[in-house]
Design an enzyme around this catalytic site. Structure first.
Site, PDB file in Angstrom:
ATOM      1  N   PRO A   1       0.867  -1.179   0.000  1.00  8.47           N
ATOM      2  CA  PRO A   1       0.000   0.000   0.000  1.00  8.47           C
ATOM      3  C   PRO A   1       0.908   1.235   0.000  1.00  8.47           C
ATOM      4  O   PRO A   1       1.636   1.485   0.959  1.00  8.47           O
ATOM      5  CB  PRO A   1      -0.781  -0.132   1.317  1.00  8.47           C
ATOM      6  CG  PRO A   1       0.050  -1.024   2.179  1.00  8.47           C
ATOM      7  CD  PRO A   1       0.996  -1.793   1.318  1.00  8.47           C
TER       8      PRO A   1
ATOM      9  N   ASP B   1       6.056   2.879   1.833  1.00  6.50           N
ATOM     10  CA  ASP B   1       5.219   1.716   2.141  1.00  6.50           C
ATOM     11  C   ASP B   1       4.439   2.075   3.406  1.00  6.50           C
ATOM     12  O   ASP B   1       5.012   2.200   4.483  1.00  6.50           O
ATOM     13  CB  ASP B   1       6.146   0.505   2.365  1.00  6.50           C
ATOM     14  CG  ASP B   1       5.375  -0.770   2.676  1.00  6.50           C
ATOM     15  OD1 ASP B   1       4.172  -0.685   2.986  1.00  6.50           O
ATOM     16  OD2 ASP B   1       6.002  -1.843   2.608  1.00  6.50           O
ATOM     17  N   HIS B   2       3.147   2.222   3.238  1.00  6.90           N
ATOM     18  CA  HIS B   2       2.319   2.731   4.339  1.00  6.90           C
ATOM     19  C   HIS B   2       2.182   1.718   5.484  1.00  6.90           C
ATOM     20  O   HIS B   2       1.728   2.056   6.565  1.00  6.90           O
ATOM     21  CB  HIS B   2       0.936   3.104   3.797  1.00  6.90           C
ATOM     22  CG  HIS B   2       0.292   4.247   4.524  1.00  6.90           C
ATOM     23  ND1 HIS B   2       0.778   4.759   5.709  1.00  6.90           N
ATOM     24  CD2 HIS B   2      -0.816   4.973   4.231  1.00  6.90           C
ATOM     25  CE1 HIS B   2      -0.005   5.745   6.111  1.00  6.90           C
ATOM     26  NE2 HIS B   2      -0.977   5.903   5.239  1.00  6.90           N
ATOM     27  N   ARG B   3       2.611   0.481   5.249  1.00  2.73           N
ATOM     28  CA  ARG B   3       2.577  -0.493   6.344  1.00  2.73           C
ATOM     29  C   ARG B   3       3.670  -0.174   7.350  1.00  2.73           C
ATOM     30  O   ARG B   3       3.599  -0.551   8.514  1.00  2.73           O
ATOM     31  CB  ARG B   3       2.797  -1.919   5.810  1.00  2.73           C
ATOM     32  CG  ARG B   3       1.716  -2.406   4.886  1.00  2.73           C
ATOM     33  CD  ARG B   3       2.115  -3.712   4.251  1.00  2.73           C
ATOM     34  NE  ARG B   3       3.400  -3.604   3.553  1.00  2.73           N
ATOM     35  CZ  ARG B   3       4.079  -4.630   3.061  1.00  2.73           C
ATOM     36  NH1 ARG B   3       3.603  -5.852   3.161  1.00  2.73           N
ATOM     37  NH2 ARG B   3       5.225  -4.450   2.429  1.00  2.73           N
TER      38      ARG B   3
END
Ligand code: CAO
Length: 426
Positions: free
Chosen positions: A222, A398-400
């Site tokens: 994401p 990377d939004h994680r």
């Protein structure tokens, strides 16, 4: 003339009146040992009927739609000398062998074989139905392969054979294009020649591999891209002054080297940007080394040489290394090790133009910095507009691993270092 070899339906386990769904040979055909002569189908199974000997088809005794049972004569073959004529060595033995035919290759049908049989043959995107026998269709279905994705087969008139299905699966496995479980329908293949003249150009290996990697990242990560601008007016003045001191043959410092230094300083401040997520997504692996990948445009596609231990190198050393690595990249001379171990990547399109773009993270790294062309802009300082050289930056993360505020703070740090490069000394 040599004795003719009779090939009959072998023992198929007490089943009578088996449907002949396809006959794959005709009189005059040269048949190899084990070559499929016909496709038989009961309501429980499909089977390829193999030749128990090699030879030239003399007479054909069945046609599609017939019903056969054990012992029904299929074909007579004239043995050939060149080909291995049978399972046995001699002509007599080959006749004997023909009388004990090789067992057919049986493909167990799914529970509802009758319904499967009745299924309409789907057409592929070019509008043509895949050309394959029911047994091959069944084989493809069992492997989860959509037979319509196999554009042409290697069989007669483009018929798709079992080997084509196997090769399709092999290719998908090695290229990592096997269904990822994402449930995303594949792109249809379109016959563009129906709209006008076309020409096919094979993609370079680099392009194909990059494409696979980018698709994988796109589907798995994401990603968010955050855009901002850094004021590089002073930095640019310093760069110009530095280059004025350089001799004619010396490599000139480009703005990119300062961007690398600023990025690395920000990574030391925000270690989560120098990290990778473990494969199970449970842990963050923080790196104590700082290697920066630089996306380089080459005639064969995009490659990313890695500059190592950038935090321990000065502007001049990095300038020389960047020139060497990007030169090698363009000549296709980079060794695999020179493209490994990156912690973060910079993709600079500044030499070309642009105002912003959304680069894709070079996973398993967690962020990438995009750069487009700096331009003079009027910037309000609270009292007046001043001409400032503004550099657009695009940070994809990377939004994680990185949340929005961290992304914004990281970008603010990069801007601060670029805005006043003396801070790189602190
Ligand atoms: N703003 C204004 N000018 C810029 C600039 C920027 N952000 N970046 C570079 N320039 C100028 C340079 O100063 C240089 O000017 P001079 O010719 O007057 O000295 C000129 O543009 C060409 O620079 P360059 O691109 O050759 O050098 P670089 O160090 O900036 O970049 C490299 C090196 C290897 C990153 C670059 O050549 C390259 O290959 N970029 C493409 C990256 C890419 O393909 N990214 C993928 C995008 S996503 O698929």
């Amino acid at each position: 003339m040599a004795d003719l070899i009779e090939i009959k339906v072998p023992d198929v386990g007490n089943v009578e009146n088996i449907d002949v769904v396809d006959v794959l040979v005709k009189p005059g055909d040269a048949v190899k040992l084990e070559q499929t002569l016909a496709i038989l189908e009961t309501d429980k199974a499909s089977m390829d009927l193999p030749a128990s000997a090699a030879g030239i088809v003399q007479e054909l005794f069945i046609k599609a739609g017939d019903k056969v049972s054990e012992g029904t004569l299929i074909v007579t073959l004239l043995p050939t000398e060149a080909a291995p004529s049978s399972v046995a060595e001699t002509e007599e033995a080959s006749v004997a062998a023909a009388e004990q035919p090789a067992a057919p290759t049986v493909v167990a049908a799914p529970e509802k074989a009758v319904e499967v049989k009745a299924e309409p043959v789907p057409a592929n995107a070019s509008g043509k139905a895949a050309h394959a026998t029911p047994a091959v269709r069944l084989f493809a279905r069992e492997l989860g392969v959509d037979i319509n994705k196999i554009s042409t087969g290697s069989g007669r008139k483009g018929r798709i054979l079992k080997d084509d299905v196997k090769n399709f699966v092999k290719k998908a496995m090695t290229e990592g294009t096997a269904p990822s479980g994402s449930g995303i329908p594949a792109m249809p293949s379109v016959d563009f020649s129906q709209f006008g003249e076309t020409e096919e150009q094979k993609l370079s290996k680099i392009k194909r591999l990059t494409g696979q990697n980018l698709s994988r990242v796109w589907l798995n990560l994401p990603m968010v891209t955050y855009h901002d601008e850094a004021d590089i007016t002073e930095m640019e003045a310093f760069r110009v002054a530095l280059n004025a001191e350089k001799g004619k043959d010396e490599v000139k410092v480009t703005g990119l080297v300062f961007i690398i230094k600023a990025l690395v300083a920000a990574m030391e401040q925000f270690p989560q940007f120098n990290a990778s997520l473990s494969a199970d997504g449970e842990k963050l692996i923080l790196k104590k080394y700082v290697n920066v990948g630089i996306a380089v445009d080459t005639p064969n596609g995009l490659v990313v040489p890695v500059l190592r231990d950038v935090n321990r190198k000065g502007v001049n050393e990095l300038t020389a290394e960047l020139a060497e690595k990007s030169g090698k990249a363009r000549l296709g001379k980079l060794m695999p090790a020179e493209m490994q171990g990156g912690c973060i990547t910079i993709s600079s399109l500044g030499g070309i133009g642009g105002t912003a773009f959304t680069p894709i993270v070079n996973a398993p790294e967690v962020a990438i910095l995009g750069v487009t062309r700096a331009k003079m802009q009027p910037v309000w300082d609270g009292k007046e507009f001043l001409p400032r050289l503004m550099l657009p930056l695009d940070l994809t993360y990377d939004h994680r691993v990185i949340d929005g505020v961290e992304g914004a703070r990281f970008m603010a740090a990069i801007k601060q270092y670029l805005g006043d490069i003396r801070r790189l000394l602190l």
